[in-house]
Design a protein around this motif. Sequence first.
Motif, PDB file in Angstrom:
ATOM      1  N   SER A 168      -4.916  -3.526   6.732  1.00 37.00           N
ATOM      2  CA  SER A 168      -4.343  -4.178   5.544  1.00 37.00           C
ATOM      3  C   SER A 168      -3.881  -5.591   5.875  1.00 37.00           C
ATOM      4  O   SER A 168      -3.966  -6.495   5.028  1.00 37.00           O
ATOM      5  N   MET A 169      -3.409  -5.800   7.109  1.00 38.11           N
ATOM      6  CA  MET A 169      -2.997  -7.140   7.512  1.00 38.11           C
ATOM      7  C   MET A 169      -4.209  -8.067   7.584  1.00 38.11           C
ATOM      8  O   MET A 169      -4.164  -9.218   7.129  1.00 38.11           O
ATOM      9  N   ASP A 187       3.154  -1.818   3.380  1.00 36.90           N
ATOM     10  CA  ASP A 187       4.460  -1.172   3.252  1.00 36.90           C
ATOM     11  C   ASP A 187       4.327   0.346   3.193  1.00 36.90           C
ATOM     12  O   ASP A 187       5.163   1.078   3.737  1.00 36.90           O
ATOM     13  N   LEU A 188       3.286   0.820   2.507  1.00 38.42           N
ATOM     14  CA  LEU A 188       3.051   2.264   2.411  1.00 38.42           C
ATOM     15  C   LEU A 188       2.826   2.856   3.801  1.00 38.42           C
ATOM     16  O   LEU A 188       3.439   3.873   4.173  1.00 38.42           O
ATOM     17  N   ALA A 189       1.977   2.218   4.579  1.00 37.31           N
ATOM     18  CA  ALA A 189       1.701   2.705   5.925  1.00 37.31           C
ATOM     19  C   ALA A 189       2.905   2.513   6.840  1.00 37.31           C
ATOM     20  O   ALA A 189       3.162   3.335   7.723  1.00 37.31           O
ATOM     21  N   GLY A 190       3.656   1.434   6.630  1.00 32.43           N
ATOM     22  CA  GLY A 190       4.840   1.209   7.452  1.00 32.43           C
ATOM     23  C   GLY A 190       5.896   2.276   7.250  1.00 32.43           C
ATOM     24  O   GLY A 190       6.485   2.789   8.218  1.00 32.43           O
ATOM     25  N   ALA A 191       6.156   2.633   5.989  1.00 36.54           N
ATOM     26  CA  ALA A 191       7.120   3.700   5.711  1.00 36.54           C
ATOM     27  C   ALA A 191       6.628   5.033   6.259  1.00 36.54           C
ATOM     28  O   ALA A 191       7.398   5.835   6.787  1.00 36.54           O
ATOM     29  N   THR A 251      -1.094  -8.365  -3.614  1.00 36.59           N
ATOM     30  CA  THR A 251      -0.218  -7.230  -3.909  1.00 36.59           C
ATOM     31  C   THR A 251      -0.747  -5.946  -3.274  1.00 36.59           C
ATOM     32  O   THR A 251       0.009  -5.177  -2.677  1.00 36.59           O
ATOM     33  N   LEU A 252      -2.043  -5.708  -3.408  1.00 36.44           N
ATOM     34  CA  LEU A 252      -2.634  -4.503  -2.818  1.00 36.44           C
ATOM     35  C   LEU A 252      -2.482  -4.505  -1.297  1.00 36.44           C
ATOM     36  O   LEU A 252      -2.158  -3.476  -0.686  1.00 36.44           O
ATOM     37  N   ALA A 253      -2.689  -5.652  -0.675  1.00 36.85           N
ATOM     38  CA  ALA A 253      -2.612  -5.726   0.794  1.00 36.85           C
ATOM     39  C   ALA A 253      -1.200  -5.438   1.284  1.00 36.85           C
ATOM     40  O   ALA A 253      -1.008  -4.646   2.222  1.00 36.85           O
ATOM     41  N   HIS A 260      -7.242 -13.814  -2.140  1.00 40.80           N
ATOM     42  CA  HIS A 260      -7.224 -15.105  -2.844  1.00 40.80           C
ATOM     43  C   HIS A 260      -6.683 -14.975  -4.262  1.00 40.80           C
ATOM     44  O   HIS A 260      -6.871 -15.883  -5.078  1.00 40.80           O
ATOM     45  N   SER A 261      -6.009 -13.864  -4.548  1.00 45.61           N
ATOM     46  CA  SER A 261      -5.475 -13.659  -5.892  1.00 45.61           C
ATOM     47  C   SER A 261      -4.188 -12.844  -5.801  1.00 45.61           C
ATOM     48  O   SER A 261      -3.885 -12.244  -4.756  1.00 45.61           O
TER      49      SER A 261
END
Length: 428
Positions: free
Chosen positions: A113-114, A134-138, A127-129, A121-122
């Motif tokens: 994701s990083m 954050d989802l994977a981090g939690a 937001t998705l990235a 570019h949008s």
Amino acid sequence: MSQAPTTSTAGVPGGVGDARPSWPVRRGLLPESGPQRKLALAGFVNQLGTAAFLATVPLYAHQVIQLSVGQVGLALGLAGVVGLVAGIPVGQLADRRGPRDIFVVTLLIQALSMLSLLFAHSFLAFTLAVAVTDLAGASGGAARGPLIRRFGGDEVPRFRSYLRSVAMLAGTFGAMAAGAVVQIDSDLAYRVLILGNALTFIGSAAVLVGLPRLAALAPPREEGRWIALKDKPYLAFVVLDGILWIQSEVLSFALPLWVVLHTDAPRWFVGPAIAVNTVMVVLLQIRTGRGVRGGTVAGRAVRRAGLAFMVGMAVIATASGVPGWAAVAVMTVGVAVHTVGSLWHAAGSLELRFRLAPAHAQGQYSGVFGMGMGLCYTVAPSLLGLLCVTWGVPGWLVMGGVFVAAGLAMPHVVRWAGRSRELADTAA
């Protein structure tokens, strides 16, 4: 690959009923080589890149992707909310499937994701990235909890204090890297930092692969599935502890604004003030955590922390309206007192986080704990901005009073929890 036994020790004093490492634990600053040191190294590498990224991601989104400030704030806010919901189910999965492999997978997802941010570019792509990150981090935080608990054995308080010191040190280096990138202020510099953060996730995963695989601990047959969400004493602990963790934003968010907007202290004082906090945590957290073992002792440590926060914030508040040199002296004292409180709070909080959770459900309980901390970090900027920055001196005192109330309530919650579980106050 280092090996460690994973046999159950349900009779270990302290009521933790968990796998217990057989290697000796050094009484100095460093744990013995093996799983503990691997976990510490993986955490250092991870935090190094994460700290640098968090300090620069708003600028990357604004200057490189060309998003508005409002869009950046909305995207990061949405990502934070998404991250809050992931910890509990992934923690449950880590309990059932083994935490090491789940943690490694979350790190690799964060790396991907990083990397995707380099091609965003949008607003939607950004937001998705960050939401996936954050989802994977939690999720990784929930899986990491069982590893700390089981590889820490009877030395969890000392080991977790060591990990916090390591994280603070890594965060300092990461902030320095971020400062260099901001000073260069080029698209290439921001992209190189993001690439470097992706590589730290991969490096952290590579270290963790060297850990022994831990077998899942079987839950009691009569136990339901989502026990953490039904554990009222633990939920009460999470609420109180989440309130107290707002203290970590006092020095990083409220103090800089207070220095600039309400005192005659020079702006450069913000850097040394944060440095005082960092150095004290790195040098003293292990020593502080060593003496905090058992539910009653941890509850008392949190109670002392609430009082220290009140004193420290009251001292910082008095810097308004005095000469610049006096403001610097006063706030240095206030920061030091506040940091003493944070040492006590971290030691007590992290002891109770593991002490109150059953051994076979550490992942699920870590997810609940992480959700509480995540909510606190979401609320903290607005709350501190309203009370400490906008309201001024009375707001500092009100916030300090909130910390005192939460600290005073913690021993009562510990006693409540102790009626339904074993909370030995010593683990000799």
